[in-house]
Design a protein around this motif. Structure first.
Motif, PDB file in Angstrom:
ATOM      1  N   TYR A  45       0.836  -1.193   0.000  1.00 24.94           N
ATOM      2  CA  TYR A  45       0.000   0.000   0.000  1.00 24.94           C
ATOM      3  C   TYR A  45       0.873   1.245   0.000  1.00 24.94           C
ATOM      4  O   TYR A  45       1.879   1.312   0.720  1.00 24.94           O
ATOM      5  CB  TYR A  45      -0.903   0.043   1.238  1.00 24.94           C
ATOM      6  CG  TYR A  45      -1.919  -1.070   1.291  1.00 24.94           C
ATOM      7  CD1 TYR A  45      -3.149  -0.930   0.694  1.00 24.94           C
ATOM      8  CD2 TYR A  45      -1.615  -2.255   1.932  1.00 24.94           C
ATOM      9  CE1 TYR A  45      -4.085  -1.951   0.746  1.00 24.94           C
ATOM     10  CE2 TYR A  45      -2.540  -3.288   1.985  1.00 24.94           C
ATOM     11  CZ  TYR A  45      -3.770  -3.124   1.388  1.00 24.94           C
ATOM     12  OH  TYR A  45      -4.688  -4.145   1.441  1.00 24.94           O
ATOM     13  N   ASN A  46       0.498   2.234  -0.778  1.00 26.36           N
ATOM     14  CA  ASN A  46       1.170   3.533  -0.805  1.00 26.36           C
ATOM     15  C   ASN A  46       2.694   3.402  -0.887  1.00 26.36           C
ATOM     16  O   ASN A  46       3.433   4.141  -0.246  1.00 26.36           O
ATOM     17  CB  ASN A  46       0.755   4.371   0.406  1.00 26.36           C
ATOM     18  CG  ASN A  46      -0.704   4.761   0.333  1.00 26.36           C
ATOM     19  OD1 ASN A  46      -1.114   5.499  -0.550  1.00 26.36           O
ATOM     20  ND2 ASN A  46      -1.506   4.226   1.242  1.00 26.36           N
ATOM     21  N   GLU A  47       3.152   2.433  -1.661  1.00 18.52           N
ATOM     22  CA  GLU A  47       4.586   2.144  -1.723  1.00 18.52           C
ATOM     23  C   GLU A  47       5.406   3.321  -2.243  1.00 18.52           C
ATOM     24  O   GLU A  47       6.512   3.559  -1.760  1.00 18.52           O
ATOM     25  CB  GLU A  47       4.837   0.898  -2.563  1.00 18.52           C
ATOM     26  CG  GLU A  47       4.352  -0.355  -1.858  1.00 18.52           C
ATOM     27  CD  GLU A  47       4.506  -1.617  -2.670  1.00 18.52           C
ATOM     28  OE1 GLU A  47       4.509  -1.550  -3.916  1.00 18.52           O
ATOM     29  OE2 GLU A  47       4.629  -2.677  -2.041  1.00 18.52           O
ATOM     30  N   GLU A  48       4.866   4.064  -3.201  1.00 21.49           N
ATOM     31  CA  GLU A  48       5.610   5.202  -3.743  1.00 21.49           C
ATOM     32  C   GLU A  48       5.890   6.227  -2.652  1.00 21.49           C
ATOM     33  O   GLU A  48       6.998   6.752  -2.532  1.00 21.49           O
ATOM     34  CB  GLU A  48       4.821   5.847  -4.884  1.00 21.49           C
ATOM     35  CG  GLU A  48       5.571   6.953  -5.588  1.00 21.49           C
ATOM     36  CD  GLU A  48       4.788   7.525  -6.756  1.00 21.49           C
ATOM     37  OE1 GLU A  48       4.888   8.753  -6.958  1.00 21.49           O
ATOM     38  OE2 GLU A  48       4.089   6.760  -7.459  1.00 21.49           O
ATOM     39  N   MET A  49       4.898   6.502  -1.821  1.00 22.24           N
ATOM     40  CA  MET A  49       5.073   7.454  -0.725  1.00 22.24           C
ATOM     41  C   MET A  49       6.067   6.915   0.310  1.00 22.24           C
ATOM     42  O   MET A  49       6.946   7.630   0.770  1.00 22.24           O
ATOM     43  CB  MET A  49       3.742   7.743  -0.048  1.00 22.24           C
ATOM     44  CG  MET A  49       3.854   8.747   1.085  1.00 22.24           C
ATOM     45  SD  MET A  49       2.403   8.836   2.117  1.00 22.24           S
ATOM     46  CE  MET A  49       2.442   7.272   2.932  1.00 22.24           C
ATOM     47  N   VAL A  50       5.920   5.646   0.684  1.00 25.69           N
ATOM     48  CA  VAL A  50       6.791   5.039   1.695  1.00 25.69           C
ATOM     49  C   VAL A  50       8.245   5.058   1.226  1.00 25.69           C
ATOM     50  O   VAL A  50       9.163   5.374   1.996  1.00 25.69           O
ATOM     51  CB  VAL A  50       6.334   3.598   2.020  1.00 25.69           C
ATOM     52  CG1 VAL A  50       7.349   2.867   2.870  1.00 25.69           C
ATOM     53  CG2 VAL A  50       4.978   3.626   2.721  1.00 25.69           C
ATOM     54  N   GLU A  51       8.471   4.770  -0.051  1.00 25.95           N
ATOM     55  CA  GLU A  51       9.831   4.708  -0.574  1.00 25.95           C
ATOM     56  C   GLU A  51      10.505   6.078  -0.645  1.00 25.95           C
ATOM     57  O   GLU A  51      11.728   6.169  -0.705  1.00 25.95           O
ATOM     58  CB  GLU A  51       9.837   4.031  -1.946  1.00 25.95           C
ATOM     59  CG  GLU A  51       9.553   2.546  -1.833  1.00 25.95           C
ATOM     60  CD  GLU A  51       9.326   1.851  -3.167  1.00 25.95           C
ATOM     61  OE1 GLU A  51       9.392   2.522  -4.225  1.00 25.95           O
ATOM     62  OE2 GLU A  51       9.072   0.634  -3.145  1.00 25.95           O
ATOM     63  N   LYS A  52       9.731   7.152  -0.592  1.00 19.39           N
ATOM     64  CA  LYS A  52      10.297   8.501  -0.614  1.00 19.39           C
ATOM     65  C   LYS A  52      10.930   8.881   0.719  1.00 19.39           C
ATOM     66  O   LYS A  52      11.713   9.816   0.791  1.00 19.39           O
ATOM     67  CB  LYS A  52       9.233   9.530  -0.987  1.00 19.39           C
ATOM     68  CG  LYS A  52       8.847   9.480  -2.445  1.00 19.39           C
ATOM     69  CD  LYS A  52       7.811  10.532  -2.763  1.00 19.39           C
ATOM     70  CE  LYS A  52       7.406  10.450  -4.220  1.00 19.39           C
ATOM     71  NZ  LYS A  52       6.358  11.419  -4.546  1.00 19.39           N
ATOM     72  N   SER A  53      10.583   8.171   1.761  1.00 19.94           N
ATOM     73  CA  SER A  53      11.124   8.453   3.097  1.00 19.94           C
ATOM     74  C   SER A  53      11.918   7.240   3.575  1.00 19.94           C
ATOM     75  O   SER A  53      11.335   6.223   3.947  1.00 19.94           O
ATOM     76  CB  SER A  53       9.997   8.738   4.091  1.00 19.94           C
ATOM     77  OG  SER A  53      10.499   8.760   5.415  1.00 19.94           O
ATOM     78  N   PRO A  54      13.256   7.333   3.592  1.00 18.03           N
ATOM     79  CA  PRO A  54      14.056   6.189   4.037  1.00 18.03           C
ATOM     80  C   PRO A  54      13.689   5.712   5.447  1.00 18.03           C
ATOM     81  O   PRO A  54      13.638   4.508   5.698  1.00 18.03           O
ATOM     82  CB  PRO A  54      15.495   6.711   3.991  1.00 18.03           C
ATOM     83  CG  PRO A  54      15.465   7.830   2.995  1.00 18.03           C
ATOM     84  CD  PRO A  54      14.089   8.438   3.141  1.00 18.03           C
ATOM     85  N   THR A  55      13.395   6.631   6.340  1.00 12.36           N
ATOM     86  CA  THR A  55      13.051   6.242   7.710  1.00 12.36           C
ATOM     87  C   THR A  55      11.723   5.506   7.746  1.00 12.36           C
ATOM     88  O   THR A  55      11.598   4.466   8.407  1.00 12.36           O
ATOM     89  CB  THR A  55      13.002   7.474   8.634  1.00 12.36           C
ATOM     90  OG1 THR A  55      14.257   8.158   8.566  1.00 12.36           O
ATOM     91  CG2 THR A  55      12.720   7.080  10.067  1.00 12.36           C
ATOM     92  N   LEU A  56      10.725   6.016   7.037  1.00 11.23           N
ATOM     93  CA  LEU A  56       9.427   5.342   6.998  1.00 11.23           C
ATOM     94  C   LEU A  56       9.562   3.974   6.337  1.00 11.23           C
ATOM     95  O   LEU A  56       9.001   2.985   6.823  1.00 11.23           O
ATOM     96  CB  LEU A  56       8.403   6.194   6.245  1.00 11.23           C
ATOM     97  CG  LEU A  56       6.976   5.667   6.185  1.00 11.23           C
ATOM     98  CD1 LEU A  56       6.407   5.443   7.587  1.00 11.23           C
ATOM     99  CD2 LEU A  56       6.092   6.641   5.399  1.00 11.23           C
TER     100      LEU A  56
END
Length: 101
Positions: A45-56
């Motif tokens: 889910y929402n992988e593009e957003m998650v991948e933009k934040s290394p910490t997340l």
């Protein structure tokens, strides 16, 4: 307000919750309405957003590893084993070393 979530309940990629939905008696006129947008950060889910934040991204990996171990052992044991694995593999390593307890 936006809130990320990665609980185990099945959720859509994104949803909006309204505080007024919890009111016992509803009125036509609202003096205040709080809306919270939930963003599902579970794997898939929402992988593009998650991948933009290394910490997340690393947090999602950590939670996924805990859940994998939790299928075989108790939650406290799963967390300990996941912490060891993540430190070894550089996933939230500095944070986990500092805050292990």
């Amino acid at each position: 307000m936006t809130k990320s979530m990665n609980g185990t309940d099945k959720m859509t990629e994104q949803s909006v919750l309204r505080l007024s939905d919890a009111y016992e008696s509803k009125s036509e006129e609202l003096d205040l309405e709080l809306r919270i947008r939930f963003i599902n950060i579970n794997p898939g889910y929402n992988e593009e957003m998650v991948e933009k934040s290394p910490t997340l991204y690393q947090y999602v990996k950590f939670v996924d590893i805990v859940r994998k171990y939790q299928q075989e052992m108790s939650f406290p044991e799963a967390v300990e084993k996941a912490i060891d694995e993540c430190i070894k593999n550089g996933i939230l390593a500095e944070f986990l070393r500092k805050n292990r307890a």
